[in-house]
Design a protein around this motif. Structure first.
Motif, mmCIF file in Angstrom:
data_model
loop_
_atom_site.group_PDB
_atom_site.id
_atom_site.type_symbol
_atom_site.label_atom_id
_atom_site.label_comp_id
_atom_site.label_asym_id
_atom_site.label_seq_id
_atom_site.Cartn_x
_atom_site.Cartn_y
_atom_site.Cartn_z
ATOM 1 N N ASN A 1 0.820 -1.211 0.000
ATOM 2 C CA ASN A 1 0.000 0.000 0.000
ATOM 3 C C ASN A 1 0.856 1.263 0.000
ATOM 4 N N VAL A 2 0.477 2.214 -0.852
ATOM 5 C CA VAL A 2 1.105 3.533 -0.884
ATOM 6 C C VAL A 2 -0.003 4.564 -0.729
ATOM 7 N N THR A 3 0.101 5.396 0.304
ATOM 8 C CA THR A 3 -0.877 6.447 0.547
ATOM 9 C C THR A 3 -0.222 7.796 0.291
ATOM 10 N N VAL A 4 -0.883 8.611 -0.520
ATOM 11 C CA VAL A 4 -0.367 9.937 -0.866
ATOM 12 C C VAL A 4 -1.355 10.971 -0.366
ATOM 13 N N ARG A 5 -0.873 11.874 0.481
ATOM 14 C CA ARG A 5 -1.762 12.859 1.087
ATOM 15 C C ARG A 5 -1.134 14.247 1.013
ATOM 16 N N ALA B 1 4.252 15.417 -1.797
ATOM 17 C CA ALA B 1 3.198 15.215 -0.801
ATOM 18 C C ALA B 1 3.700 14.239 0.246
ATOM 19 N N VAL B 2 2.903 14.010 1.269
ATOM 20 C CA VAL B 2 3.233 13.023 2.297
ATOM 21 C C VAL B 2 3.003 11.636 1.712
ATOM 22 N N VAL B 3 4.006 10.778 1.790
ATOM 23 C CA VAL B 3 3.902 9.423 1.245
ATOM 24 C C VAL B 3 4.133 8.425 2.370
ATOM 25 N N ARG B 4 3.154 7.561 2.594
ATOM 26 C CA ARG B 4 3.249 6.528 3.627
ATOM 27 C C ARG B 4 3.072 5.157 2.989
#
Length: 208
Positions: free
Chosen positions: A34-38, A66-69
């Protein structure tokens, strides 16, 4: 629930299995790729990765914009690096992701608990929020000085964690000041990126 053997093998030893389970349940993802971009209060839809290589491509595309988690622990990629090429694909290895994610959370939890002065249950909830936003008491928590493992950490009550879980705001509902603060903090990239850059490339994934 994450496998107990995996927690024993991979998680930071300063955290009890119960803390690790609650931490991952609160912030984590079931998908190791999973890659979350916020950016700000917006979470952008990106294509689902089918391999570590595809997941790394997503990281390379968006890190610095952006913030990448990433991964099981939604580890915030970019902490302490000066070049995005320094990010290795092993952040998507399940065991390694749990290792680095729980180590970072343990540091955050100790910082928050020290602030409280005693291992109170509220410290866990605030540590979760600090891990999600990157900030605690107005300071960037990921680079705060680690108080060390002499700090005793409270084991969270699962029932209390569920009761305190954030609820999505519905249209027309009164805004939650705590959520507004969280959104302001989300706008600040872990690697100090300028969020004002063009994010149209990210938004394009919504149309694919």
């Amino acid at each position: 629930m994450i496998d107990a053997a995996l927690i024993e093998q991979c998680a930071d030893p300063s955290l009890t299995p119960a803390i690790v389970e609650e931490f991952i349940a609160a912030v984590g993802s079931k998908d190791p790729l999973n890659v979350t971009v916020r950016a700000g209060s917006k979470t952008f839809l990106v294509r689902q990765a089918n391999s570590p290589q595809e997941a790394m491509k997503l990281v390379q595309d968006h890190l610095g914009k952006a913030v990448v988690r990433v991964g099981i622990t939604q580890y915030p990629v970019g902490i302490g690096i000066s070049d995005k090429s320094q990010v290795a694909a092993d952040v998507f290895d399940t065991c390694n992701n749990i290792k680095i994610g729980t180590a970072l959370f343990a540091r955050v939890y100790r910082v928050v608990t020290k602030w409280y002065g005693t291992p109170v249950p509220e410290a866990f909830e605030d540590a979760i929020e600090a891990y999600q936003t990157g900030y605690f008491d107005g300071e960037y928590v990921f680079t705060a000085e680690d108080p060390g493992e002499a700090i005793e950490l409270a084991t969270p009550d699962p029932a209390a964690s569920e009761e305190g879980a954030p609820v999505s705001e519905t249209e027309g509902a009164a805004p939650d000041p705590k959520n507004e603060l969280r959104q302001q903090l989300w706008a600040q990239d872990p690697n100090k990126a300028d969020i004002g850059v063009d994010l149209s490339e990210i938004e394009d994934y919504n149309r694919k």
